[in-house]
Design a protein around this motif. Structure first.
Motif, PDB file in Angstrom:
ATOM      1  N   GLY A 221     -51.035 132.694  24.751  1.00 54.86           N
ATOM      2  CA  GLY A 221     -52.340 132.051  24.867  1.00 54.86           C
ATOM      3  C   GLY A 221     -53.458 133.071  24.997  1.00 54.86           C
ATOM      4  N   SER A 224     -54.018 134.833  21.582  1.00 59.48           N
ATOM      5  CA  SER A 224     -54.772 133.988  20.651  1.00 59.48           C
ATOM      6  C   SER A 224     -56.223 133.855  21.087  1.00 59.48           C
ATOM      7  CB  SER A 224     -54.114 132.606  20.548  1.00 59.48           C
ATOM      8  OG  SER A 224     -52.835 132.689  19.956  1.00 59.48           O
ATOM      9  N   LEU A 225     -56.451 133.748  22.374  1.00 57.09           N
ATOM     10  CA  LEU A 225     -57.819 133.642  22.889  1.00 57.09           C
ATOM     11  C   LEU A 225     -58.634 134.873  22.500  1.00 57.09           C
ATOM     12  CD1 LEU A 225     -59.601 131.876  25.001  1.00 57.09           C
ATOM     13  CD2 LEU A 225     -59.096 133.779  26.534  1.00 57.09           C
ATOM     14  N   ASP A 276     -64.699 126.277  23.763  1.00 56.59           N
ATOM     15  CA  ASP A 276     -63.597 126.482  22.830  1.00 56.59           C
ATOM     16  C   ASP A 276     -62.797 125.184  22.682  1.00 56.59           C
ATOM     17  OD1 ASP A 276     -64.019 129.270  22.416  1.00 56.59           O
ATOM     18  OD2 ASP A 276     -63.132 129.658  24.390  1.00 56.59           O
ATOM     19  N   SER A 279     -56.960 123.741  22.920  1.00 57.61           N
ATOM     20  CA  SER A 279     -55.755 124.566  22.909  1.00 57.61           C
ATOM     21  C   SER A 279     -56.004 125.947  23.491  1.00 57.61           C
ATOM     22  CB  SER A 279     -55.185 124.682  21.496  1.00 57.61           C
ATOM     23  OG  SER A 279     -56.134 125.240  20.616  1.00 57.61           O
ATOM     24  N   LEU A 280     -57.297 126.370  23.580  1.00 58.01           N
ATOM     25  CA  LEU A 280     -57.670 127.608  24.269  1.00 58.01           C
ATOM     26  C   LEU A 280     -58.204 127.315  25.665  1.00 58.01           C
ATOM     27  CD1 LEU A 280     -59.497 129.477  21.347  1.00 58.01           C
ATOM     28  CD2 LEU A 280     -57.131 129.785  22.117  1.00 58.01           C
ATOM     29  N   ILE A 283     -55.559 125.875  28.421  1.00 56.30           N
ATOM     30  CA  ILE A 283     -54.265 126.544  28.609  1.00 56.30           C
ATOM     31  C   ILE A 283     -53.747 126.369  30.044  1.00 56.30           C
ATOM     32  CG2 ILE A 283     -53.134 128.808  28.721  1.00 56.30           C
ATOM     33  CD1 ILE A 283     -54.772 129.579  26.230  1.00 56.30           C
ATOM     34  N   SER A 349     -49.070 125.438  21.397  1.00 56.96           N
ATOM     35  CA  SER A 349     -48.939 126.717  20.705  1.00 56.96           C
ATOM     36  C   SER A 349     -49.207 126.559  19.213  1.00 56.96           C
ATOM     37  CB  SER A 349     -47.537 127.289  20.921  1.00 56.96           C
ATOM     38  OG  SER A 349     -47.307 128.413  20.099  1.00 56.96           O
ATOM     39  N   ARG A 351     -51.073 124.423  17.767  1.00 57.97           N
ATOM     40  CA  ARG A 351     -52.508 124.216  17.547  1.00 57.97           C
ATOM     41  C   ARG A 351     -53.267 125.538  17.574  1.00 57.97           C
ATOM     42  NH1 ARG A 351     -54.148 120.894  14.572  1.00 57.97           N
ATOM     43  NH2 ARG A 351     -52.176 121.649  13.732  1.00 57.97           N
ATOM     44  N   ARG A 352     -52.837 126.446  18.435  1.00 55.97           N
ATOM     45  CA  ARG A 352     -53.491 127.762  18.455  1.00 55.97           C
ATOM     46  C   ARG A 352     -53.192 128.530  17.165  1.00 55.97           C
ATOM     47  NH1 ARG A 352     -51.837 127.672  24.182  1.00 55.97           N
ATOM     48  NH2 ARG A 352     -50.023 128.936  23.633  1.00 55.97           N
ATOM     49  N   THR A 353     -51.952 128.427  16.688  1.00 56.16           N
ATOM     50  CA  THR A 353     -51.620 129.055  15.408  1.00 56.16           C
ATOM     51  C   THR A 353     -52.512 128.518  14.295  1.00 56.16           C
ATOM     52  OG1 THR A 353     -49.313 129.477  16.024  1.00 56.16           O
ATOM     53  CG2 THR A 353     -49.788 129.306  13.679  1.00 56.16           C
ATOM     54  N   GLU A 437     -46.506 131.754  16.790  1.00 57.24           N
ATOM     55  CA  GLU A 437     -47.797 132.115  17.374  1.00 57.24           C
ATOM     56  C   GLU A 437     -47.864 133.607  17.670  1.00 57.24           C
ATOM     57  OE1 GLU A 437     -50.974 131.091  20.960  1.00 57.24           O
ATOM     58  OE2 GLU A 437     -48.933 130.276  21.085  1.00 57.24           O
TER      59      GLU A 437
END
Length: 504
Positions: A221, A224-225, A276, A279-280, A283, A349, A351-353, A437
């Motif tokens: 997380g 990705s952030l 954001d 998904s960010l 977390i 996860s 969704r972040r991808t 991810e």
């Protein structure tokens, strides 16, 4: 209060070290002998005692003659060893065996000394029974799996071969270890197959792996952030102090640690972005809820590992009492709960991808500069989406189902064994979704160079790059997904953080 990672890891070793427990059982079997003496005394009486001098299940009303009691117990193993399907993984079956030894060693099952010592000998020799995974309904315990697990005691059934590549006759495994088959006595077969050791072993195995996944999910997380130039403000400790779910508070603290000394954060501190995507931003709330759910599951599983789930039970005053401790409902519910909690880690996860591929905030679409000729990381997201969707099916609770067995004598069953097998598959799926991810977040962070991410993210990114290179063009990406899954399973990301950056 939420359990710490070390608390959950202890599940796989029965709170205290299981090997030490085995040594203690070998050195001091007085509790087993005392329990057995009560069974022997009961056999000299006139009373009908379930499973000791009667039939089983719907045949409990049938009294068995004394000269046929040993055959009764042998027949019990043979008739109940009717499992089917792929075998349980070796580590789980070995844990099943050890959990059975542990439960019998508590001294309330009346197992005979020769059979108990044979169990200890199998474990000491590293002999692992070959157990089909299907056939238990999780009510009278895991009858079929435990019957298969117990057959090698009498020289029947199968064991994993020395290479661990497949089955071999148990007689060959015993001969290689210099062991002879043992004769069962009254109550032995029932003590062996009553119990929840298959469900409990699966639960302990998954929870042991899940704690590393929980912390790895926080690392991913944060990666990705940073790659998406997200805001650190949602992780402000004040936000979480006013909604103090333990997991949420711990995750927010982990993200703050991982983002420490971030040049990327500083570069866009005044960019004007307001919020954001969830998904960010959420977390801590999502990862934290899964943490708290798994902590509850851990508490129940750990309690079960240290329980007696046989029937009937033999008490110190000589009473032998039939009950229902074999019923798997306590485990069935939390195994389903664990599957849901793990599935949600994969869901957020993925969704972040998706965000990483969308070309936001200066990242190239699909994370490659020359797309069109190259598909970039388009299809790994498909893989993650497929696994997340599969998990939605697997997360449907098995415990809401029941079907009568034993001619209606066993009229409510837990289906906990089915929940356990689904949970194993969910775990593997989640590891691979997180691996996708990890692969894409590392690729995205490369495009932020020369700006450096936070210290924890920087170290995790370096660990990925030690194993996997940056991709300039299309290649066989599936192998890298498996390499990333191995990084997560082997805890190499966590180790890369260093002793000065330990996550909760």
């Amino acid at each position: 209060m939420s359990q710490s990672p070390s608390d959950i890891v202890r599940i796989a070793t029965l709170r205290t070290d299981l090997d030490a427990r085995m040594t203690g059982l070998r050195e001091n079997a007085s509790t087993v002998a005392r329990s057995r003496a009560h069974v022997e005394a009961a056999l000299s009486g006139e009373a009908s005692i379930y499973g000791i001098n009667t039939g089983f299940g719907a045949l409990a009303h049938k009294r068995i003659a004394p000269d046929r009691l040993a055959q009764l117990q042998k027949n019990l193993l043979l008739s109940h060893a009717c499992g089917t399907g792929d075998p349980l993984p070796m580590p789980i079956t070995r844990l099943m065996l050890q959990l059975k030894i542990h439960a019998l060693g508590l001294g309330q099952s009346g197992i005979s000394q020769p059979v108990f010592e044979q169990l200890l000998a199998l474990d000491a020799a590293g002999i692992v029974p070959y157990v089909p995974s299907r056939g238990s309904v999780g009510a009278s315990g895991d009858l079929a799996p435990l019957a298969h697990m117990s057959l090698p005691l009498i020289g029947a059934g199968q064991c994993w071969n020395a290479a661990g590549s497949g089955p071999e006759p148990a007689s060959e495994a015993l001969a290689r270890a210099g062991l002879q088959p043992v004769e069962l006595a009254a109550k032995d077969g029932l003590a062996l197959i009553n119990g929840t050791q298959m469900m409990a072993a699966c639960g302990a195995f998954v929870l042991h792996r899940a704690i590393a996944l929980l912390r790895n999910a926080d690392i991913l997380g944060a990666m990705s952030l940073e790659a998406l130039q997200g805001s650190a403000r949602p992780f402000d400790a004040r936000i979480h102090a006013v909604r103090p779910h333990p997991g949420q508070v711990a995750v927010a603290a982990n993200i703050r640690r991982l983002l420490r000394d971030s040049e990327i954060l500083e570069s866009h501190r005044d960019c004007g972005k307001v919020q954001d995507p969830y998904s960010l931003r959420c977390i801590p709330q999502v990862h934290g809820a899964s943490r708290d759910a798994l902590a509850h599951c851990a508490e129940v599983v750990e309690r079960e590992l240290n329980s007696v789930t046989d029937n009937p039970l033999v008490f110190d005053d000589g009473d032998i009492v039939s009950g229902g401790n074999f019923h798997g409902q306590p485990l069935a519910l939390v195994l389903d709960y664990a599957a849901i909690a793990l599935a949600e880690l994969a869901s957020i996860s993925e969704r972040r991808t998706y965000l990483l591929l969308a070309g936001h905030d200066g990242l190239p679409t699909l994370l490659m500069s020359d797309t069109g000729i190259n598909s970039g990381f388009m299809i790994p997201q498909y893989t993650a989406a497929a696994l997340v969707s599969e998990n939605k099916v697997l997360a449907h609770p098995a415990s809401v189902d029941s079907i009568p067995t034993s001619l209606g004598q066993e009229d409510h069953v837990s289906m906990g064994s089915i929940g356990a097998l689904k949970l194993l598959q969910v775990l593997e799926n989640v590891e691979r979704v997180l691996a996708v991810e990890l692969l894409t977040a590392a690729q995205a962070l490369d495009f932020r160079d020369p700006l450096k991410p936070g210290l924890g993210v920087r170290r995790a990114h370096a660990a990925v790059r030690d194993a996997i290179g940056h991709a300039e063009q299309d290649y066989e990406v599936g192998a890298d997904i498996e390499r990333c899954a191995a990084l997560l399973r082997d805890q190499r990301l966590l180790d890369a953080l260093g002793e000065d950056l330990v996550l909760d």
